[in-house]
Design a protein around this motif. Structure first.
Motif, short mmCIF file in Angstrom:
data_model
loop_
_atom_site.label_atom_id
_atom_site.label_comp_id
_atom_site.label_asym_id
_atom_site.label_seq_id
_atom_site.Cartn_x
_atom_site.Cartn_y
_atom_site.Cartn_z
N ILE A 199 1.14 -1.14 -0.38
CA ILE A 199 0.32 0.60 0.27
C ILE A 199 1.05 1.20 0.01
O ILE A 199 2.14 1.20 0.61
N ALA A 200 0.87 1.73 -0.76
CA ALA A 200 1.22 3.73 -0.61
C ALA A 200 0.66 4.52 0.64
O ALA A 200 -0.15 3.98 0.97
N GLU A 201 1.78 5.64 0.44
CA GLU A 201 1.14 6.16 1.79
C GLU A 201 -0.15 7.27 1.34
O GLU A 201 0.05 7.76 0.04
N GLY A 202 -0.92 6.87 2.46
CA GLY A 202 -2.33 8.21 3.10
C GLY A 202 -3.45 7.38 3.43
O GLY A 202 -3.12 7.07 4.39
N ARG A 203 -4.12 8.11 3.47
CA ARG A 203 -5.81 8.07 3.90
C ARG A 203 -6.78 6.88 3.46
O ARG A 203 -7.03 7.17 1.90
N TYR A 204 -7.00 5.79 3.99
CA TYR A 204 -8.35 5.15 3.15
C TYR A 204 -9.25 4.50 4.24
O TYR A 204 -9.46 4.78 5.08
N ARG A 205 -10.29 4.45 3.60
CA ARG A 205 -11.45 3.15 4.47
C ARG A 205 -11.06 1.53 3.54
O ARG A 205 -11.00 1.59 2.64
N VAL A 206 -11.46 1.52 5.59
CA VAL A 206 -11.46 -0.27 5.07
C VAL A 206 -13.11 -0.51 4.75
O VAL A 206 -14.07 -0.26 6.30
N PHE A 207 -12.98 -1.71 3.95
CA PHE A 207 -14.56 -3.02 4.12
C PHE A 207 -14.29 -3.78 3.84
O PHE A 207 -13.07 -4.62 3.30
N ALA A 208 -15.30 -4.78 4.39
CA ALA A 208 -14.97 -6.11 4.13
C ALA A 208 -16.72 -6.48 3.56
O ALA A 208 -17.58 -6.00 2.93
N LEU A 209 -16.33 -7.85 2.27
CA LEU A 209 -17.35 -7.47 1.06
C LEU A 209 -17.04 -8.84 0.59
O LEU A 209 -16.11 -10.12 0.20
N HIS A 210 -18.80 -9.93 1.07
CA HIS A 210 -18.73 -11.43 0.45
C HIS A 210 -19.06 -11.03 -0.86
O HIS A 210 -20.47 -10.92 -1.11
N ASP A 211 -18.26 -10.32 -1.69
CA ASP A 211 -18.45 -10.18 -3.31
C ASP A 211 -19.35 -11.55 -4.09
O ASP A 211 -18.58 -12.73 -4.55
N VAL A 212 -20.20 -11.57 -4.06
CA VAL A 212 -21.24 -12.78 -4.72
C VAL A 212 -20.67 -12.38 -6.56
O VAL A 212 -20.96 -14.06 -7.02
N ASN A 213 -21.38 -11.12 -6.92
CA ASN A 213 -20.76 -11.34 -8.13
C ASN A 213 -19.20 -10.74 -8.62
O ASN A 213 -19.11 -10.61 -9.44
N ARG A 214 -18.77 -11.06 -7.77
CA ARG A 214 -17.49 -10.57 -7.90
C ARG A 214 -16.73 -9.21 -8.80
O ARG A 214 -16.01 -9.63 -10.57
N ASP A 215 -17.42 -8.27 -8.64
CA ASP A 215 -17.47 -6.99 -9.27
C ASP A 215 -16.70 -5.84 -8.02
O ASP A 215 -16.98 -4.36 -7.92
N TYR A 216 -16.08 -6.34 -7.18
CA TYR A 216 -15.55 -5.71 -6.05
C TYR A 216 -15.71 -4.26 -5.92
O TYR A 216 -15.34 -3.18 -5.46
#
Length: 639
Positions: A199-216
């Motif tokens: 990961i590059a330096e910066g500010r991020y939001r973190v999420f978890a996802l059960h990606d059923v249709n694999r579109d992220y």
């Protein structure tokens, strides 16, 4: 040399004796089969790659990684995570000692690519797993190297959740999660833990996802999700640890100070939940009896369907509706004999169904419900004009023998009954040696109209008898009850234990559940003035869960991303409570004193950690025959 016949016989006997002796002693010998030496217990190691791991200015889309032994990649399409996410599925092949990867998407300039193999790479023979193996390269001048790690837990029961995608967004807008694919991703392992690398330096939001249709991105209401309330800024610091080198099992050789890079944050905790939304539709209806049919839905419905007979639409009040054993099923008892005697019911059912935009709209279906054929025995009796045997009204009484002091006496009928009067139930209490009338209040269940309660508080060690004479209760289908009598006794006080829990550090409304060994609730108590009180418990081992009940509705509530509402917080006591008979246990518990990922005991954790590397056999014992167990040529035991 000339041999006589006698010499030839002597030589033949000598040869036979020598052969038998050799065979005999060979069979009696306790010999071990060759074992081929120690088993390979080491995971495969990478030797070199093209491009080099960590190389910059990479322009090609083909990667080849060479290992020191034959390898395999388990389910690469599921277990290998490539960042940035790929629109087109890459080709990942294990060929001998090599892994060959071909990216189908064009490379993005000035970006670090990570190929995270998780635990999918192992050697071909012994299946030794190369844990957390990843490969990285950059299309620009620098290789980003920061990391974010943590754990994903199920919000309702703190179970670690495996194989869940965890992603980062540089776009800090709330809408990024629902409109833009993740910038960088990883996947949780079998312990629910994750590490997002490079990961590059910066500010991020973190999420978890059960990606059923694999579109992220989160674009399906049925997908499980989690979101971190805080923005994270990856960083690192140099730390040192003490490593001990042992000369042997008892003697220390040297203690070395080893410096290492520690990446932060490493404690991101995400609570996975599914929003309270589900597509609603009707499943296959059933007509189990001529006077009973069931409408089944995939999820409980708040709005009752409306029914009409297509061949007699004006007929009214021809059924009673009851919620079935499942909250998503409705049982319809047909009360009109002119209707239930029809071979086929033709119905129009109007109910709420989710459309393509997930909006509930009225839907009208036409159903044709055919009555099941009569059993062969009944048909033969009908042809012979034989009378049908009496079929009594079936009912279940919930108490007999030993009963709990907290129980409520109830009766459940197999079909709707005519209005009941309490006088048909004779409840008596045994006082000394005599049975005396006992008072009670008759009440019908507010949801299940087939169930009735005989309300009366019970005390320890009381003994009761319930008697119902024949033909006192009639169903709407002209069945009547048979004579019934049951006797039960309330358990004495010394059969129970009490548990008093002093809850510390929790503000607002909450409730505590006692759980069995299957992580299932058996009792619940609202926390009042800091105490959760459980009396009259069966002697047993109990586990404890607390729910911060923000809306004070007595149940755990899930979250909602659009409203930025996390699911209600859940805490587990990191110990169990053994409640013996005739004891009062008083304990204090501070739910926030133990990190949440270490609270739930392994005893009741369903998703238990797995051994990544299979335990090997003892090669030194392989091939050894058991002493004294070889058979000799004469059928006895070898020596």
């Amino acid at each position: 040399m000339r041999y006589t016949t006698q010499n030839m016989v002597h030589r033949l006997i000598l040869w036979m004796a020598t052969g038998i002796s050799a065979w005999f002693f060979a069979a009696c010998a306790n010999m071990a089969s060759p074992n081929g030496g120690p088993y390979d217990e080491q995971p495969p190691q990478m030797l070199f790659s093209t491009p080099v791991n960590g190389e910059t200015h990479v322009t090609g889309r083909k990667i080849e990684i060479v290992f020191d032994e034959l390898i395999q990649v388990e389910q690469p399409s599921e277990n290998v995570i490539i960042t940035p996410p790929q629109k087109n599925m890459p080709e990942i092949l294990a060929v001998g000692k090599k892994i060959r990867i071909e990216l189908k998407d064009s490379l993005v300039p000035d970006v670090t690519y990570t190929i995270d193999f998780t635990n999918s790479v192992s050697d071909n023979n012994e299946k030794n797993v190369l844990e957390n193996f990843s490969f990285a390269f950059s299309t620009g001048e620098m290789l980003d190297s920061l990391q974010v790690s943590g754990i994903v837990l199920n919000a309702a029961d703190l179970e670690p959740v495996p194989n869940i995608m965890v992603g980062l967004h540089r776009d800090l807008a709330d809408s990024a999660f629902t409109t833009t694919p993740f910038f960088r991703t990883s996947k949780t392992n079998d312990r629910g833990r994750f590490t997002i690398r490079n990961i590059a330096e910066g500010r991020y939001r973190v999420f978890a996802l059960h990606d059923v249709n694999r579109d992220y991105l989160f674009d399906q209401p049925g997908e499980d999700i989690a979101f971190h309330d805080s923005i994270v800024a990856p960083s690192f610091e140099l730390r040192a640890r003490q490593d001990t080198v042992w000369r042997d099992s008892l003697t220390v050789d040297t203690i070395r100070t080893v410096e290492y890079t520690h990446f932060m944050p490493d404690d991101v905790t995400l609570f996975l939940f599914k929003e309270a939304f589900q597509r609603q539709y009707m499943l296959r209806p059933e007509r189990a009896e001529k006077h009973l049919f069931t409408l089944n839905f995939n999820t409980p419905t708040d709005t009752m369907p409306s029914l009409a007979l297509t061949d007699d639409p004006l007929r009214d009040d021809w059924y009673l509706v009851q919620q079935g054993e499942s909250a998503a099923s409705l049982r319809y008892w047909i009360t009109d004999s002119l209707v239930y005697n029809r071979d086929t019911l033709h119905l129009q059912v109007t109910y709420l169904r989710s459309d393509s935009l997930n909006i509930l709209r009225p839907q009208t279906d036409t159903l044709h419900l055919t009555m099941r054929r009569q059993p062969a025995a009944r048909s033969r009796r009908a042809r012979a004009n034989e009378p049908e045997p009496v079929s009594f009204l079936s009912m279940q009484i919930n108490m007999s023998g030993q009963a709990e002091v907290s129980d409520t006496l109830s009766l459940t009928f197999a079909e709707p009954v005519m209005p009941l009067d309490s006088s048909v139930f004779v409840l008596e209490q045994k006082l000394d040696t005599l049975w005396s009338a006992a008072t009670f209040t008759l009440r019908q269940d507010s949801v299940n109209f087939l169930k009735y309660y005989l309300m009366r508080p019970f005390r320890y060690d009381e003994q009761f008898r319930l008697t119902i004479d024949s033909a006192q209760i009639f169903s709407i289908y002209d069945k009547w009850n048979n004579t019934s009598q049951t006797t039960f006794q309330i358990k004495p006080r010394d059969n129970y234990g009490d548990l008093y829990l002093n809850i510390e550090g929790i503000e607002g409304t909450s409730f505590v559940e006692l759980l069995n060994a299957g992580d299932e609730p058996v009792r619940k108590s609202k926390v009042r003035e800091g105490w959760a009180i459980f009396t009259d418990l069966k002697p047993d081992k109990y586990y404890v869960r607390l729910v911060e009940d923000a809306n004070d509705n007595g149940v755990w509530d899930t979250g909602n991303y659009a409203e930025k509402k996390q699911p209600e917080a859940v805490w587990y006591a990191p110990r169990f409570y053994e409640v013996p008979a005739n004891f009062e246990i008083e304990e204090s518990w501070s739910p926030r004193s133990t990190p949440v990922e270490h609270q739930k005991l392994l005893d009741i954790t369903k998703n238990k950690p797995k051994n990544v590397t299979t335990k090997k056999r003892d090669y030194r014992e392989e091939g050894r025959s058991q002493s004294g167990q070889q058979s000799n040529p004469f059928g006895g035991i070898g020596f």
